[in-house]
Design an enzyme around this catalytic site. Structure first.
Site, PDB file in Angstrom:
ATOM      1  N   ASP A  14      -1.708  18.645  48.373  1.00 45.60           N
ATOM      2  CA  ASP A  14      -3.096  18.391  48.742  1.00 45.60           C
ATOM      3  C   ASP A  14      -3.300  16.960  49.236  1.00 45.60           C
ATOM      4  OD1 ASP A  14      -5.751  19.005  49.106  1.00 45.60           O
ATOM      5  OD2 ASP A  14      -6.310  18.843  47.002  1.00 45.60           O
ATOM      6  N   ASN A  16      -3.912  16.145  52.745  1.00 50.37           N
ATOM      7  CA  ASN A  16      -3.591  15.915  54.169  1.00 50.37           C
ATOM      8  C   ASN A  16      -4.803  15.424  54.950  1.00 50.37           C
ATOM      9  OD1 ASN A  16      -1.117  16.946  53.580  1.00 50.37           O
ATOM     10  ND2 ASN A  16      -1.399  18.899  54.658  1.00 50.37           N
ATOM     11  N   ASN A  62      -8.906  28.849  52.181  1.00 49.75           N
ATOM     12  CA  ASN A  62      -8.823  27.879  53.279  1.00 49.75           C
ATOM     13  C   ASN A  62      -9.350  28.407  54.623  1.00 49.75           C
ATOM     14  OD1 ASN A  62      -5.786  26.387  51.946  1.00 49.75           O
ATOM     15  ND2 ASN A  62      -7.871  25.606  51.806  1.00 49.75           N
TER      16      ASN A  62
HETATM   17  C1  IPE Z   1      -5.361  23.891  47.601  1.00 48.27           C
HETATM   18  O1  IPE Z   1      -5.957  22.789  48.196  1.00 48.27           O
HETATM   19  C2  IPE Z   1      -4.685  24.717  48.652  1.00 48.27           C
HETATM   20  C3  IPE Z   1      -3.513  24.123  49.300  1.00 48.27           C
HETATM   21  C4  IPE Z   1      -2.965  22.974  48.995  1.00 48.27           C
HETATM   22  C5  IPE Z   1      -2.952  24.908  50.352  1.00 48.27           C
HETATM   23  P1  IPE Z   1      -7.505  22.799  48.621  1.00 48.27           P
HETATM   24  O2  IPE Z   1      -7.764  21.467  49.226  1.00 48.27           O
HETATM   25  O3  IPE Z   1      -7.804  23.981  49.419  1.00 48.27           O
HETATM   26  O4  IPE Z   1      -8.223  22.938  47.207  1.00 48.27           O
HETATM   27  P2  IPE Z   1      -9.677  22.497  46.732  1.00 48.27           P
HETATM   28  O5  IPE Z   1     -10.634  23.018  47.732  1.00 48.27           O
HETATM   29  O6  IPE Z   1      -9.680  21.007  46.674  1.00 48.27           O
HETATM   30  O7  IPE Z   1      -9.804  23.086  45.372  1.00 48.27           O
HETATM   31  C1  IPE Z   2      -3.890  20.322  51.827  1.00 44.07           C
HETATM   32  O1  IPE Z   2      -4.586  19.244  52.324  1.00 44.07           O
HETATM   33  C2  IPE Z   2      -3.452  21.279  52.920  1.00 44.07           C
HETATM   34  C3  IPE Z   2      -4.210  22.531  52.977  1.00 44.07           C
HETATM   35  C4  IPE Z   2      -5.142  22.907  52.133  1.00 44.07           C
HETATM   36  C5  IPE Z   2      -3.884  23.456  54.052  1.00 44.07           C
HETATM   37  P1  IPE Z   2      -6.158  19.303  52.609  1.00 44.07           P
HETATM   38  O2  IPE Z   2      -6.350  19.702  54.018  1.00 44.07           O
HETATM   39  O3  IPE Z   2      -6.836  20.106  51.587  1.00 44.07           O
HETATM   40  O4  IPE Z   2      -6.540  17.769  52.440  1.00 44.07           O
HETATM   41  P2  IPE Z   2      -7.867  17.197  51.789  1.00 44.07           P
HETATM   42  O5  IPE Z   2      -7.925  17.722  50.394  1.00 44.07           O
HETATM   43  O6  IPE Z   2      -9.009  17.676  52.635  1.00 44.07           O
HETATM   44  O7  IPE Z   2      -7.678  15.730  51.824  1.00 44.07           O
HETATM   45 MG    MG Z   3      -7.606  19.624  49.767  1.00 41.10          MG
END
Ligand code: IPE
Ligand code: IPE
Ligand code: MG
Length: 235
Positions: A14, A16, A62
């Site tokens: 998480d 990115n 997502n």
């Molecule tokens: C969890 O991260 C899913 C992945 C890393 C693919 P999210 O960013 O979607 O989770 P929440 O929304 O913070 O719980």
């Molecule tokens: C995790 O990073 C990757 C996916 C959920 C696909 P995020 O895209 O959730 O990154 P943040 O949490 O918004 O920083």
């Molecule tokens: Mg995230």
């Protein structure tokens, strides 16, 4: 001191988006960097003799994101699978996927099937990639499969037990020993609920694109300090 290596490590990759936004880049740039880190860390983990590595790449939740971001991530899967194909085959790891096939494009599904098939006899480890994955969905799907066996008279309702569930999950995987989540969020976000029942949890503030081998080692060191009692009493 010789480190005890966890058999099954799971990672919620998480942060990115925040990594990119902190630099005034588009969120998609964060996913691109995150994919590079995944390659590096997966190779490192299997080198360290981790036997099963599960990674959360895309959750059933997502899809709520913008079309641009979702499309970018889906295209990224296609290019990563193509790029990392040979390296996965070389390290002799079996690649499996967990998740619902619905909503995934034919292109992604075709590559998933190809990688699964071509690595199926590999014995050096299992790389479980979770795409369109939700832990509750996995349990519901397993329950449906078991229910239909009961209906057909193949399983007696009183014989249903927790050991049996493994056979009906997306993949038959051992319990998770160590779960790592990056980006300073202290939640599970519907990741491998069943397999995580007794896993040790490790949280770091580091955003996934900044995660490296040193951070992985820190997680292993922390794991080694844990006293896993499974409800028993310290020996
Ligand atoms: C969890 O991260 C899913 C992945 C890393 C693919 P999210 O960013 O979607 O989770 P929440 O929304 O913070 O719980
Ligand atoms: C995790 O990073 C990757 C996916 C959920 C696909 P995020 O895209 O959730 O990154 P943040 O949490 O918004 O920083
Ligand atoms: Mg995230």
């Amino acid at each position: 001191m010789e480190l005890n290596i966890p058999n099954h490590v799971a990672i919620i990759m998480d942060g990115n988006g925040r990594w990119a936004q902190n630099r005034n880049y588009k969120r998609t740039k964060g996913h691109q960097m995150g994919a590079k880190v995944l390659k590096k860390i997966s190779e490192y983990a299997f080198n360290k003799k981790v036997k099963v590595l599960s990674v959360f790449a895309f959750s059933t939740e997502n899809w709520k994101r913008s079309k641009e971001e979702v499309d970018y991530i889906m295209n990224l899967f296609v290019s990563i699978f193509k790029e990392n194909y040979e390296s996965m085959k070389k390290i002799g790891v079996r690649v499996v996927f967990s998740g619902l096939r619905s909503k995934l494009s034919d292109k992604v599904l075709k590559l998933i099937d190809k990688m699964t098939l071509e690595t199926k006899d590999n014995k050096n480890g299992i790389f479980n990639i979770c795409i369109n994955y939700g832990g509750q969905d996995e349990i519901v799907e397993a329950t449906k499969k078991i229910a239909s066996k009961v209906k057909e008279g193949i399983i007696d309702v009183n014989d249903i037990n927790k050991e049996m569930y493994n056979d009906y999950m997306f993949n038959d995987l051992p319990p998770i020993d160590l779960m790592i989540r990056t980006s300073g969020e202290y939640r599970i976000s519907n990741f491998m609920l069943w397999q995580m029942a007794y896993s040790e949890l490790y949280f770091t503030d580091t955003l996934w694109p900044d995660f490296d081998e040193k951070e992985f080692d820190l997680a292993l060191e922390s794991f080694n300090k844990r006293d896993r009692r499974y409800g028993g009493v310290k020996k």
